[in-house]
Design an enzyme around this catalytic site. Structure first.
Site, mmCIF file in Angstrom:
data_model
loop_
_atom_site.group_PDB
_atom_site.id
_atom_site.type_symbol
_atom_site.label_atom_id
_atom_site.label_comp_id
_atom_site.label_asym_id
_atom_site.label_seq_id
_atom_site.Cartn_x
_atom_site.Cartn_y
_atom_site.Cartn_z
ATOM 1 N N HIS A 476 -13.438 47.894 7.132
ATOM 2 C CA HIS A 476 -11.766 47.639 7.238
ATOM 3 C C HIS A 476 -11.474 46.211 7.114
ATOM 4 C CE1 HIS A 476 -7.884 48.932 8.704
ATOM 5 N NE2 HIS A 476 -7.815 47.769 9.000
ATOM 6 N N GLU A 477 -12.174 45.431 7.799
ATOM 7 C CA GLU A 477 -11.959 43.985 7.750
ATOM 8 C C GLU A 477 -12.275 43.567 6.416
ATOM 9 O OE1 GLU A 477 -9.604 43.086 9.848
ATOM 10 O OE2 GLU A 477 -9.810 44.718 11.196
ATOM 11 N N HIS A 480 -9.513 44.309 3.926
ATOM 12 C CA HIS A 480 -8.446 42.927 3.894
ATOM 13 C C HIS A 480 -8.943 41.850 3.212
ATOM 14 C CE1 HIS A 480 -5.447 44.985 6.396
ATOM 15 N NE2 HIS A 480 -6.290 45.180 7.509
ATOM 16 N N HIS A 483 -8.953 41.864 -0.625
ATOM 17 C CA HIS A 483 -7.534 41.803 -0.786
ATOM 18 C C HIS A 483 -7.045 40.318 -1.155
ATOM 19 C CE1 HIS A 483 -3.331 43.842 -0.417
ATOM 20 N NE2 HIS A 483 -3.457 43.605 -1.920
HETATM 21 ZN ZN LIG Z 1 -6.111 46.495 9.268
#
Ligand SMILES: [Zn+2]
Length: 687
Positions: A476-477, A480, A483
């Site tokens: 998940h991290e 990010h 991105h």
């Molecule tokens: Zn998040």
């Protein structure tokens, strides 16, 4: 004076020509560095705000971006250190900076001169020649100035400011009441039969809590690490009822601490003032005001989105509830399940059905294997390679540094990781920005990120072993992070995650999590610490079944909160005879399969929307899930490592950052607008 200047030049925080010099940074550098930058920035702003009609991209937007970027680069390591190396002096310095920054940003947001500058650019002939990134910078800026009331007539502007200040203090009061009410209740137990079923780790903590107040036995509180395990595992039904009752009445007239901490009037005032504020800015209600900066177009779209999802999930949720009731009755002899029984019997049912604990999965996920496997996964998807780099200044021996190279072998991003829990490090996991991508004098400023987690550290020679939940958190991290780091946008305010709509920010992060559930990917990221064997298929099957356990009931709960939020901010008080409670009751009538008892005052503790930044935005959780499930569906169709699909996601979403509307980017990738079918399908809720 000369000495002072020399001293400032020695301040390593002000040296932004390199990566942060963590080994040289001292607490005493922090406040002077931020003061210096803010002072410099203010003098540039004084010059910019007088340009008015003479403002253009080169003389206005470029220097404005440069000073903002410098401030961000100087503050990023300070904020990072505060999160990972918390100590008294550092925290004091950090908080001093925060208050300076808050004043600075308030002034900036209210600056009429800067607003006029952006307007001048928007109305100038050069605007027509801009690419989408430049246009979005200008239109976002004008929009944000409008939303903060800059363009109002003096009388209205004054009122707008009053309301903003009052709302900020009401938000704080809401949080404080909730905290005080939470702290006003505790339950100390001394008999073994009262604590039956509660896990040892929770008991140890409860024992410490009791000792800390000079008591014997086990002291339970309404804080999550105490409340949640008690409700999930404690066999004593009466005590669960007692604890539940206290928890769901927090900050209400009947809750712990009583009227002193009651949030009811605070909520009414917040809603009334938000409505007035939105009206001043020209919106029919606060929900529309809030959606102005989001991917969703209007209240109607959000309502339709939520009610469609609810409609499709409801029969599944009824079935899940019936299954739970049958299980409780037939195997546990429990009839007539109450609100304080649901978590308890759900956990029993889950244990019985899946017999798979997160703890038992750890041997399959040694951290080095997971990390390298994750790099392999993104390599296959996006054609990038990730390698560690040595000889970089770090803040702690646990930290490491990596660089990402693109298909051509050029470095396109860099990141620090700090993955192990330790004292004086904030809990949880997060991605933080260190440097944003932008063009400086024809050269790319390479984006840099911080990835922070709190996994258990290695013991002796054996590596850190992760649960599957933790593996998912890491993905998940890193999503990010990608991105932020794979962006190709040349302007910091819309590169990476900057300028991305609030309800679209979680797309890349939730998207990347999907690979943690696919056997082809698990072959890369799992390997038993003793045998090297990847996670067996039958364990993966159980894991996947567990993921969708009571998924429809959870979905409806989130939808209930989201609908309540959007309707509450949609001008509910304009209709006669409606109260906050009646809005909530109405929503529950429509979507809930479990109706809480009448004394429940959930709304008085709903800090996401009253004390945090989620007002008319709670739906974002579901919205982002739909986006990521629908994006992932494309990979399920074409192969989870299909490089063309990976490249399309890279080019249309990750590289574009906040330089275009999130909806346009999604459509460019998917060929159509997002559809709830993929999420329903992947959750096992398709018709
Ligand atoms: Zn998040």
């Amino acid at each position: 004076m000369i000495k002072l200047l020399a001293h400032m030049q020695d301040n390593p925080l002000l040296d932004i020509h390199t990566l942060p010099r963590f080994e040289d940074i001292r607490v005493e550098h922090i406040v002077p560095a931020v003061e210096t930058v803010l002072q410099d920035n203010r003098s540039v702003i004084v010059r910019l705000e007088t340009l008015n009609e003479g403002a253009n991209w080169e003389n206005f937007a470029v220097p404005l971006e440069a000073i903002e970027d410098r401030l961000n680069r100087v503050f990023a390591p300070i904020s990072h250190l505060n999160g990972v190396m918390d100590e008294e002096e550092l925290r004091i310095a950090y908080e001093t900076c925060l208050s300076y920054l808050s004043d600075y940003h308030t002034d900036l947001g209210q600056n009429e001169g800067l607003y006029r500058g952006f307007k001048a650019i928007a109305n100038s002939p050069e605007y027509a020649t801009f690419d989408s990134a430049r246009r979005k910078i200008v239109t976002d800026a004008i929009r944000d100035f409008h939303l903060s009331g800059v363009d109002l007539l003096p009388e209205k502007k004054k009122r707008f400011k009053e309301i903003s200040e009052r709302l900020s203090s009401l938000g704080n009061r809401f949080g404080q009441n909730l905290l005080d009410s939470t702290d006003a209740w505790s339950m100390t137990l001394t008999h073994e039969d009262e604590i039956a079923g509660v896990p040892q780790s929770t008991l140890d903590m409860a024992r410490q809590e009791a000792e800390a107040v000079g008591d014997h036995g086990w002291r339970f509180t309404l804080k999550a690490p105490s409340y949640l395990p008690f409700m999930t595992y404690a066999d004593n039904r009466e005590l669960r009822r007692k604890m539940y009752t206290a928890y769901v009445t927090r900050a209400s007239e009947n809750g712990p601490g009583g009227e002193a901490f009651d949030n009811t009037e605070t909520i009414d005032e917040i809603l009334r003032l938000r409505h007035e504020l939105a009206a001043l800015a020209g919106f029919p209600n606060y929900a529309e005001y809030s959606l102005e900066t989001k991917m969703a177009t209007d209240v109607n779209e959000v309502e339709t989105f939520l009610t469609n999802l609810a409609g499709r999930s409801k029969s599944f949720a009824r079935r899940e509830l019936a299954e739970l009731q049958n299980f409780a009755r037939n195997t546990q002899g429990a009839n007539d399940l109450k609100a304080w029984d649901l978590a308890y019997y759900s956990e029993k049912l889950k244990e019985e059905t899946f017999k798979l604990s997160q703890e038992s999965l750890r041997p399959w996920f040694p951290l080095p294997k997971v990390i390298n496997g994750m790099f392999d996964v993104v390599g296959r998807l996006f054609g990038v390679t990730v390698k560690p780099v040595d000889d970089i200044q770090l803040w702690h021996p646990d930290a490491r540094f990596f660089e990402i190279r693109d298909v051509e072998g050029m470095v396109c991003g860099q990141f620090y990781v700090d993955l192990y829990a330790r004292n004086r490090k904030r809990g949880g996991a997060w991605m933080g920005e260190c440097v944003s991508r932008r063009m400086v004098d024809g050269e790319v400023q390479i984006p840099v990120a911080f990835l922070v987690c709190n996994f258990s550290p290695p013991v002796g020679d054996s590596p850190s072993l992760l649960t599957h939940d933790e593996v998912t958190t890491l993905f998940h991290e890193f999503g990010h992070g990608l991105h932020h780091m794979l962006t190709r946008v040349d302007y910091a305010s819309v590169s990476g995650i900057n300028g991305v709509e609030w309800d679209a920010v979680e797309l890349p992060s939730q998207f990347l999590e999907n690979w943690c559930w696919e056997s082809q990917a698990l072959d890369l990221i799992s390997g038993h610490v003793e045998t090297g064997e990847s996670l067996p298929v039958d364990m993966l099957d159980k894991l996947r079944a567990g993921k969708n356990f009571q998924v429809a009931m959870q979905m409806l709960r989130q939808i209930e909160f989201s609908l309540f939020d959007i309707r509450l901010h949609g001008g509910y008080q304009l209709a006669s005879n409606t109260t906050v409670q009646s809005v909530l009751d109405q929503v529950r009538d429509e979507v809930a399969v479990v109706i809480p008892p009448a004394f429940n005052r959930f709304q008085n503790g709903f800090s996401h929307i009253f004390g945090g930044g989620y007002a008319a935005g709670y739906y974002s959780y579901k919205w982002a899930e739909v986006l990521s499930a629908d994006a992932f569906e494309c990979f399920l169709e074409n192969g989870i490592f299909d490089s063309d699909t990976g490249n399309a996601f890279l080019v249309n979403i990750l590289e574009k950052g906040g330089s275009q509307d999130a909806m346009d980017l999604f459509v460019a990738f998917r060929g159509r607008r997002p559809d709830i079918e993929s999420l329903l399908e992947q959750s096992g809720l398709a018709a």
